[in-house]
Design a protein around this motif. Structure first.
Motif, PDB file in Angstrom:
ATOM      1  N   UNK A 170       0.877  -1.171  -0.037  1.00 17.48           N
ATOM      2  CA  UNK A 170       0.019   0.158  -0.141  1.00 17.48           C
ATOM      3  C   UNK A 170       0.851   1.266   0.014  1.00 17.48           C
ATOM      4  N   UNK A 171       0.550   2.063  -0.921  1.00 13.36           N
ATOM      5  CA  UNK A 171       1.391   3.398  -1.140  1.00 13.36           C
ATOM      6  C   UNK A 171       0.742   4.574  -0.333  1.00 13.36           C
ATOM      7  N   UNK A 172      -0.447   4.379   0.147  1.00 11.29           N
ATOM      8  CA  UNK A 172      -1.286   5.242   0.853  1.00 11.29           C
ATOM      9  C   UNK A 172      -0.809   5.704   2.279  1.00 11.29           C
ATOM     10  N   UNK A 173      -0.624   7.221   2.541  1.00 11.55           N
ATOM     11  CA  UNK A 173      -0.195   7.379   3.840  1.00 11.55           C
ATOM     12  C   UNK A 173      -0.958   8.684   4.226  1.00 11.55           C
ATOM     13  N   UNK A 174      -2.006   8.202   4.460  1.00  9.92           N
ATOM     14  CA  UNK A 174      -3.180   8.970   5.187  1.00  9.92           C
ATOM     15  C   UNK A 174      -3.531   8.816   6.532  1.00  9.92           C
ATOM     16  N   UNK A 175      -4.134   9.870   7.246  1.00 11.30           N
ATOM     17  CA  UNK A 175      -4.845   9.759   8.380  1.00 11.30           C
ATOM     18  C   UNK A 175      -6.292   9.888   8.098  1.00 11.30           C
ATOM     19  N   UNK A 176      -6.974   8.685   8.287  1.00 14.05           N
ATOM     20  CA  UNK A 176      -8.533   8.551   7.900  1.00 14.05           C
ATOM     21  C   UNK A 176      -9.376   9.064   8.776  1.00 14.05           C
ATOM     22  N   UNK A 177      -8.995   8.782  10.266  1.00 15.91           N
ATOM     23  CA  UNK A 177      -9.820   9.314  11.364  1.00 15.91           C
ATOM     24  C   UNK A 177      -8.922  10.027  12.456  1.00 15.91           C
ATOM     25  N   UNK A 178      -9.258  10.739  13.155  1.00 13.86           N
ATOM     26  CA  UNK A 178      -8.569  11.417  14.251  1.00 13.86           C
ATOM     27  C   UNK A 178      -9.726  12.025  15.203  1.00 13.86           C
ATOM     28  N   UNK A 179      -9.277  11.518  16.650  1.00 15.26           N
ATOM     29  CA  UNK A 179     -10.107  12.173  17.612  1.00 15.26           C
ATOM     30  C   UNK A 179      -9.557  12.181  18.856  1.00 15.26           C
ATOM     31  N   UNK A 180     -10.131  12.982  19.819  1.00 13.65           N
ATOM     32  CA  UNK A 180      -9.459  13.022  21.195  1.00 13.65           C
ATOM     33  C   UNK A 180     -10.841  12.863  22.226  1.00 13.65           C
TER      34      UNK A 180
ATOM     35  N   UNK B 268      -5.184   5.085  10.497  1.00 15.36           N
ATOM     36  CA  UNK B 268      -4.139   5.369   9.157  1.00 15.36           C
ATOM     37  C   UNK B 268      -4.555   4.313   8.064  1.00 15.36           C
ATOM     38  N   UNK B 269      -4.022   4.711   6.925  1.00 13.86           N
ATOM     39  CA  UNK B 269      -4.049   3.801   5.710  1.00 13.86           C
ATOM     40  C   UNK B 269      -3.482   2.358   6.209  1.00 13.86           C
ATOM     41  N   UNK B 270      -4.068   1.487   5.533  1.00 15.23           N
ATOM     42  CA  UNK B 270      -3.821   0.009   5.882  1.00 15.23           C
ATOM     43  C   UNK B 270      -2.155   0.055   5.983  1.00 15.23           C
ATOM     44  N   UNK B 271      -1.487  -0.654   7.057  1.00 14.79           N
ATOM     45  CA  UNK B 271      -0.337  -0.718   7.206  1.00 14.79           C
ATOM     46  C   UNK B 271       0.539   0.277   7.248  1.00 14.79           C
ATOM     47  N   UNK B 272       0.127   1.437   7.402  1.00 11.86           N
ATOM     48  CA  UNK B 272       0.765   2.596   7.610  1.00 11.86           C
ATOM     49  C   UNK B 272       1.298   3.181   9.007  1.00 11.86           C
TER      50      UNK B 272
END
Length: 181
Positions: A103-113, A148-152
């Protein structure tokens, strides 16, 4: 004088590919192997191969006749193609191994506090996350929950971030460096 041409005894795979290939397949004529790299996320359980064999040769997998561009096979594990030459008796087994690209994706898909007052706004184009926490929250010791993106992997500085575990000081902007698989 009657001249006849003997049937072809060649059992080669000359070309082999899937629409999902991420790069050209590697065909090893000496070891009778084909290595295929398909794009990340490809379902390898029912792939249809496009191939070219030696003239008038035929292919089978586990005794099942194969047809280029038609017959689906499960390539989760290596698949052995038996190529039968035009003469009907000469055979050669070829092992086809299909690997899924990383996987070449390097994203933050969800983020919360836990302390947030509304949903985070994730701008994946500009790579910015805006989030509001409740008045009086100590922002010097916040623990983020993220996906994160899968396996990132994510780091802040040299510290690997673990969702729901690692705390950071958010008194100022914090930069997460996300590295793809």
């Amino acid at each position: 004088v009657t001249v006849t041409i003997a049937p072809n005894t060649s059992t080669s795979i000359l070309l082999f590919s899937f629409p999902e290939n991420s790069e050209p397949s590697v065909i090893d004529q000496d070891n009778h192997t084909v290595d295929v790299l398909v794009v990340y996320g490809t379902d390898r359980t029912s792939l249809v191969a496009n191939y070219t064999l030696s003239p008038n040769a035929e292919a089978s997998v586990g005794g099942v006749p194969q047809e280029s561009g038609v017959t689906a096979n499960d390539f989760t594990d290596p698949v052995t193609y038996t190529i039968t030459a035009e003469d009907g008796t000469t055979t050669q087994d070829w092992v086809v191994t299909v690997t899924e690209a990383q996987n070449t994706e390097a994203n933050i898909e969800e983020f919360s506090f836990e302390e947030q007052t509304g949903p985070a706004v994730i701008d994946s184009i500009n790579r910015i996350i805006d989030i509001e926490v409740a008045y009086g929250t100590d922002v010097t010791d916040l623990i983020a929950t993220f996906e994160l993106s899968d396996n990132a992997e994510a780091k802040v500085g040299v510290t690997v971030q673990e969702s729901g575990v690692t705390s950071n000081n958010f008194n100022n902007e914090v930069t997460y460096v996300v590295t793809s698989e």
